[in-house]
Structures are given as C-alpha cells and as structure tokens.
Design a protein around this motif. Structure first.
Motif, mmCIF file in Angstrom:
data_model
loop_
_atom_site.group_PDB
_atom_site.id
_atom_site.type_symbol
_atom_site.label_atom_id
_atom_site.label_comp_id
_atom_site.label_asym_id
_atom_site.label_seq_id
_atom_site.Cartn_x
_atom_site.Cartn_y
_atom_site.Cartn_z
ATOM 1 N N THR A 116 0.837 -1.204 0.000
ATOM 2 C CA THR A 116 0.000 0.000 0.000
ATOM 3 C C THR A 116 0.867 1.247 0.000
ATOM 4 N N ASN A 119 2.260 1.627 -3.417
ATOM 5 C CA ASN A 119 1.071 1.951 -4.216
ATOM 6 C C ASN A 119 1.364 1.999 -5.709
ATOM 7 N N GLU B 112 -6.473 1.704 4.620
ATOM 8 C CA GLU B 112 -6.089 0.361 4.178
ATOM 9 C C GLU B 112 -5.489 -0.434 5.345
ATOM 10 N N SER B 115 -8.336 -1.636 7.451
ATOM 11 C CA SER B 115 -9.031 -2.714 6.743
ATOM 12 C C SER B 115 -8.225 -4.011 6.815
ATOM 13 N N THR B 116 -6.919 -3.898 6.599
ATOM 14 C CA THR B 116 -6.048 -5.076 6.655
ATOM 15 C C THR B 116 -5.959 -5.608 8.079
ATOM 16 N N HIS B 317 -9.071 5.261 -6.749
ATOM 17 C CA HIS B 317 -7.635 4.976 -6.595
ATOM 18 C C HIS B 317 -6.783 5.684 -7.652
ATOM 19 N N CYS B 326 -9.843 0.799 -5.621
ATOM 20 C CA CYS B 326 -11.157 1.294 -5.209
ATOM 21 C C CYS B 326 -11.882 1.886 -6.413
ATOM 22 N N ARG B 373 -13.164 -2.077 1.686
ATOM 23 C CA ARG B 373 -12.592 -0.934 0.974
ATOM 24 C C ARG B 373 -13.139 0.402 1.445
ATOM 25 N N LYS B 376 -11.072 3.090 3.668
ATOM 26 C CA LYS B 376 -10.046 4.025 3.189
ATOM 27 C C LYS B 376 -10.661 5.253 2.546
#
Lengths: 480, 480
Positions: A116, A119, B112, B115-116, B317, B326, B373, B376
């Motif tokens: 990430t 990216n 992120e 989320s992770t 994104h 995203c 998702r 983020k």
C-alpha cells in the motif's frame, strides 16, 4: 500531475497546503494507527465475536454527507472505535470458528503495508518490475512447497499468478479454455459447452460459468453421497459425459475440489483427471481452503494426481497467514490464458514486452490494474519460514482432531463427516433431543444462541441430505 | 481453528510458539515498517522514477526456494531496500507523470491499514455489518459530492458498490443486461448482442465483453476525429445501430467515457443517452480517471446528461487520494445486478438476508470474498474534507493548464489535444525537427531518453491517426 506540494487556497478561505504524503505527518499518524490496531488485538476477546448490531445501525450514527472540512485522525479513530468496531464480526478473534477462517498475521499485515505504501499499479513488467518478478518467484516457491510437478512452475514451462479470488481463477481459466475450444468448433456452439462439478462444489463455480456466458443449465453438479464421503465419483462423471455427448453437447471443464466448503471432501484427482483427459476436458483444481495444508508432507497426498490437472488454485488468504486478498493460481499452459486475456494497447507498449523477455500479468487476469500482492506472501514465507508454517497448520489439524475425539466420546453429539483438515462437522444427536422436537430446528436454535452470546461464532452447513438414501432428513451441522 | 496460541514443536527441533497476531510483536514490527515507509517518502526523489533494472534482475538475487526457518523483520526490510526498491517504478514520486496517476495519501494508507488489520471478509451483511453499511453510506456521500441524480443513490432507489477495477464494473453490468436481455429473447441469441463504444474507449471494455462470452466481432468501436476532439458522435452511433438492426443484430450496451485514456475526451452523455434510450441500450459511463474532478462545481458539467445513463463508475484509486484498489460503481437499478449475480448458498443463509433488510454485496459483484474498501475512502473524505480535496484536484488542473500555456508559447512544441483535466498531450513539433528525421521516431527517442534518465517518467499515446483525414501520420505524444 505529480508535484503535490503547490499551495492553493481552499474553499473555506484559509490558505493551506495539502501534501498527501508528507513524510513526518505519515510517520505520526502511521504510528497512531499501529498502536490502535495493537490495542485492538490485545482486547479482541472482549468483543462479541459476531457483531450484535441491527440492520441500519450505522446510518443512524453517521452524517448524511461527507464533511466539507478536515477532521483530525484522533477524532476519526475515536469514531472507528465507537461506531465501526461494534459493527465488525471479528474474524481475527481466537473464538471465530465460522466459514473458512481468514488467518491474518503480522507478516501478512506488514507486506500489505509495504504494498500500500509503494502503491504501484503493476499491470505489466515495466510499470514496476519488482512486482511482476517477485510474484513469479514467490509462485514458484509456493509451487515447490506444494511439490507441484515442474510443469506448473515457471521453471518448468508453466507459471503462477495471484488473483483476488477463486472466482477470478475460475473465470479466467474458463475464458481460456472456452475461447480455445470455440476457435476450433465455432462461436455458434457456445451453447453446447458443458461444465462438470459435484454437488459439493463451491457455488462460485456456477456463478463464474454464468458470467462467462455459458448457460447455467449446462452445469452438471454430479451427485455425491455420504457413503462416499461426498467425493466426486469418476464413474458418475463418465456417465454424465457420455450422456451429454449423446445429446450433441461438448464437454469443456471439470472442477475438482480438494476440501469442499460444506464437508471438506477431497475429490480423487487421479481417476477424475484420467476420465477428463479422454475427453480433452480442462481440469481446474479448487483447493481454496485445504491447499495450504498440502505444504505439509503428511497432507500432500490430498493433491495426489494433480499432475493430470490443468490448473490449481488456493487462497493464501484463508489459512496461509496472508491477509485478504491472495488467491494463487498455477497453470500448466500460460499461453491458454494469455491468448484469451491479452491486450495490446498502444499506451502500454514497451521494449521489454516487445522483446518477449517478461511476464505481463495484465494478460493473465481479468482487469488491467493490479496490486503488489506478492510482497505479503513473501514476507509471510520469510518471516515464519516453511517449517513453522507447517507446524502452524498441523497445530490446527491436531486441534480439530482432538475436538472430533471429544465429540465422539460424548453421546450427546455426532460427527457428521470425517475431519480431513481443521473443519469439524457435528450436531446434537437426534437421540439426545427431546421426543417430538425437530432435530434441525433444535440444532439451529442452539447455534443461534451460541452466536448471539458473542462468546464464539460458528456457522451451519447442510450435507448428506441429497443423495444419501440412508439419510432421512437434512443434517444441520456446526462447522468449526 | 481459532486458538493460535497452542504450543507445537517445530520441525527444526526447537519448541516455539507461533502467535501470528501477538499484539506486542505487532506493535514493534508495525512501527518499524511505518518508519521504513516514512523514510521512503522522504527520499523518494533520490530514486530513478522509472525502474532501471533489466528483465530477470530479481531471479538472480533471491534464492530458488522459500526459507525453512524464520528470518527477522530487520533482515527482510534490508532486502526490500536493497532488492525490491530498485525494481519499483515510483508511482508516488512527484516526478511520476506516466499513465493516469495513482495518487496515494496518508488517509488512504491508514484506511487500508485498518481494513487489513480487521481482515474481515465482508461478503454479506452479517459477515461484518460495518463493512456493508459503511460502503453504502460512503457511496451515497460520494454520489452527492458528484451531484448524481438521486436515482443513483441508495436513498433514491439506486445504489453503489466498490470494486477492484473498471473491468469488474464493465463485466458485472454487462452480465446484468446480457442476462436480462437473454431472458426475453432466448439464450440462443447471445451471438446477436452488440456492444457500442468509440475508438477511444479503454481496451478493458472489449476484454470484458469477450470474457462475458459476447463475440469481440460484435463490438463496434465508432470512429472519432480530431476535429470533434475525439468525442463519440451520437449520429454515428445511430447509424451503427440502424445498420446492426438491419443485419438482424440486437443492440445491448453503449460505453460512454468521461476522460478517455489517450486524449481525455468527454463523450456527450445527454445526446448519446437519448439515442440509447430509443433502442433500450444499457449505458455505462466510464469516468475512471476524470470522475474525481467532477466533484468540483466548475467541472461537474462534464457529467451533464448522466441522468440518462444506467451506471457510472470511476476509480477513487486514481485521483481521489485513495490507495489501490477502489473502483466506485453506481447503478440506477441494483436489481439488474442482483438478479444476474446473486447466489443463495445454504452456508450463507441468515436472518438479516432473509428478512430483506440488508444489502449483501456478494450479489453485486463477481467474487464471493471482498475487502473492507469503504474504510479508506471514508478516511480520505473525513481526513481532508470535501473542500480541500476539490482544491487538490483544481491544483492539478491548474498546473496542467499552466504547462499547456508554456508549451503553446514555445514554438518547439505543439499541444495535441485540449487539456480538459490534468493530462497534457504534446510533442516536439515537426517544424522543430531536423529535416529528414522521422517525427514519431524523434519524439519516441526523446521520451525514452527522459525515462532512461530517471528524472521523470512519462508515457506516449497515439491519437488522431485513425480517422482524421488531415493527419498524415500517427502522432506520438508525451502525456503528463
């Protein structure tokens, strides 16, 4: 478009600079979120495992529109604690036994952070060579850990790719063999293509078939039985194929599963591939859950016969300590994928591609864009090492076998299918249920009361109700 | 399977405990990686923007197999620095001007991470209610920021979903309208379905069409011209449709683009949707790159006519500060998606779904599994606020316009298409190139020398060579 440091006055009047990757601010906020998550793991057992909120709970707590002005990270993290965490079902909790698990790990998390942070969009080699090359290398590493025949490895003429999901593995291989077949028999015969599987095959196969434009009516879920441990029977497959051929249809694709969703059944790959070979059928092996275990020598036999298959996929994000998402697919014949999925846009032309020196993963997958997934699996393999990962997997299987033994010794329960891996199917035995009460309803109510307690989370499955003549009713099991 | 703390002896003989989410170890290693990435951002301009490695570089540096024993994170991070970073093309560098950018941000990164860290698999509501509900809420927030008609929002009967890619948006909407149409006309007419687009449409449309089992020969890339700024012409569309109808074919799907890949052209949505409506064609609008800009009132006009479309997608994104991946899709009629993509597996049955109180996003997408998702994008919107994000986007467009002005004032260069957003297409003017030298080759060589320098990274495009009779040759441009 790159220089993000120019100064522009903002709408609310105050001139200020938005530097979205300011390194000192990144450091400050990044450390805060690490601490937030460390605290989350420390306290995870204090939360109800299955979220206890009611539908629509969040709508009532959040504003109707996005804020016009910035909010500090401290406020946002407080809201995550107050409003998001109550709505989370805690998949990382040690008391989560539902579905197939998603075993996260520190190494997987760190790999995702790096991915990430960089990216990059690694659609082809030149867009970030490390992303492509590390993925190819790690897929070969993993293939060797599984003792796959060299024909599945880059080093042996095959190769591997990382997807988001098994569905994508199905869809891409289906597209590959579909178009290969149609180029021979003509597109007008699309309606004649037939896909085989068992009644235990994951439903995403049928969905992928449908997305690929093949009629759902041409999917043949071959019946299995409890007496055969829910394995797909090669002779039943042959009969289905012959019947379709007699009807003028064209066999295309046979999905074999190592570790089915409801009962972790293992289809006999060798004999099934033998039948498929006779009829030139593509055989993908779906080992989404159980593939991980096969890196242990004592479980490798579940993959026996894989040399006859065309592709194998499994989800490292299930049981191999890699955070979501990471589905690993190997194919013997990458050109089948590439012929079906390649694109040759002017804007992506580059010397390395034209010299055919490199892998361009955009031609192995559905989308153009792709994340640097290989980093997290690389970190997992290096951080824990193969020996400890094997031991981790063994530990789970040992726990499951221990639990199965406890159930077998307790007359109130019965085990419904053999515990091949770390999933145990059981129910309260009909003999232990008061006369007149429905067995399934009793089990369902017990399951719901466990889940509502917040102390543990399990799910039900229905197995054996379809084709096992000895089973009078559907079985409801708790799978842990 | 949940209790990861049991002790098992490892293969190498030493008994040790693998607790993959030990909170103190997580904290220690997490802080290290934050510092590693903060240093990376601090030093990013010291690296060549486009990686300068040769194909196969990594194979020579890494072992042939995964390690048997664990390695410390310190060693692994040193290897990331030494072996991975040289193979990265630095998409986050301020000197990266290639492709469409992937604008990362601190907030996107932190989202992120969360989320992770939670690592939940939010396939349906009950699997983690917050994941579903936050996604629906944020999609409505974003729809309001874009001033979409309420029919695209959950609050107005439509709704939004987050995918990995525009390809998935194409594939899911194609599947939806394809199956809706086939249910009326019969599956045997699959071969008659026709998909319209322009010759500027992103190639992923054609690939998605092919995956969906529709013949690539039934894709109609309608010619555009430089004199029309590469916009899809409604009258040309109508002629193509009429021609197909006369040939007994069936119009299905018309892709309109707001901000094409090569020239950031904007198709006239209103008139195109009017034509499509007459023939009951599904209109997806692909605003993958330029959609972000449309949250600024002064750029919203590029979406004028969207009320006539069936769906809209754009990639947060790319330009909206959200890390990969995203892709946001809104549809007016979610039931079209759900009818085509829903599954009803026993193992996923639950009360909330059966009461039809909730969104189950598995029925809006290709796969079963899905990442959280929404976190983020929620963090991006809150952390920066709508006003500053608008200003960030404006700043990029201002920079591009400024650069365009500098080019226009310099006789050595020519601007090849109008700068609608933050992409500038230009080349060294033929009049500035020594007699006898090929214009395209000269520009290509200059571009390669810039990229090889490592100081900046740009890519080429070819526009206007196809249907513009005034253009004698293909134009090679640098797009920044």
């Amino acid at each position: 478009m790159g220089d993000l440091k120019l100064n522009h006055s903002v709408e609310n009047g105050s001139a200020s600079m938005l530097n979205p990757l300011d390194h000192e601010e990144f450091r400050r906020q990044g450390h805060m979120v690490i601490d937030f998550l460390a605290d989350y793991y420390q306290n995870i057992e204090t939360y109800p495992v299955r979220s206890q909120v009611e539908p629509g709970y969040l709508q009532e707590r959040l504003p109707q529109s996005a804020p016009l002005n910035p909010e500090p990270i401290e406020t946002i993290l407080k809201d995550v604690q107050k409003h998001i965490i109550p709505g989370i079902t805690h998949w990382q909790s040690p008391n989560f036994f539902a579905y197939f698990s998603a075993c996260g790990s520190i190494a997987g998390f760190l790999g995702e952070m790096l991915s990430t942070g960089f990216n990059i969009v690694g659609f082809n080699w030149v867009a970030s060579p490390a992303a492509t090359e590390l993925e190819s290398i790690v897929m070969d590493w993993l293939g060797k850990m599984l003792k796959l025949p060299s024909s599945f490895l880059f080093s042996g003429g095959g190769g591997g790719v990382m997807y988001a999901s098994t569905s994508e593995a199905f869809l891409c291989t289906l597209t590959a063999i579909r178009d290969q077949k149609l180029s021979v028999i003509g597109r007008e015969n699309l309606g004649k293509l037939v896909v085989y599987c068992s009644d235990q095959t994951h439903f995403s196969l049928k969905k992928s078939v449908q997305i690929a434009g093949i009629s759902p009516e041409n999917v043949r879920p071959i019946l299995t039985s409890k007496s055969d441990d829910f394995q797909l029977c090669p002779e039943s497959l042959r009969l289905a194929i012959i019947s379709d051929l007699e009807a003028g249809l064209i066999p295309l694709y046979l999905c074999c599963t190592v570790g089915t969703t409801s009962s972790t059944a293992v289809d006999p790959l060798g004999p099934l591939c033998d039948v498929a070979k006779e009829y030139r059928i593509w055989v993908p092996v779906d080992a989404a859950y159980a593939g991980s275990a096969c890196i242990c020598p004592e479980f490798r036999h579940f993959l026996d016969g894989i040399e006859g298959a065309n592709s194998l996929s499994f989800n490292a994000h299930k049981w191999l300590l890699t955070t979501l998402d990471c589905c690993c697919l190997w194919v013997k014949d990458p050109s089948a994928l590439i012929n079906a999925l390649s694109t040759n846009a002017e804007i992506l032309k580059n010397k390395a591609t034209e010299a055919k020196q490199v892998v361009d993963y955009k031609d192995w997958q559905m989308a153009l864009g792709r994340r640097f997934r290989a980093l997290k699996l690389w970190l997992v393999l290096r951080s824990y090492g193969v020996a400890r990962i094997r031991d981790f997997l063994r530990g789970h299987v040992e726990m499951a076998k221990h639990f199965e033994m406890l159930l077998a010794a307790d007359k109130r329960f019965e085990v419904v299918f053999p515990t091949n891996f770390a999933t145990v199917g059981f129910r309260v035995s009909p003999s232990a249920i008061p006369n007149g009460e429905d067995v399934n309803a009793f089990n369902q109510n017990l399951l719901e009361s466990i889940n509502a307690s917040g102390g543990a989370h399990m799910v039900h499955a229905v197995v054996g109700g379809v084709c096992d003549p000895t089973s009078g009713a559907l079985d409801t099991e708790f799978c842990s």
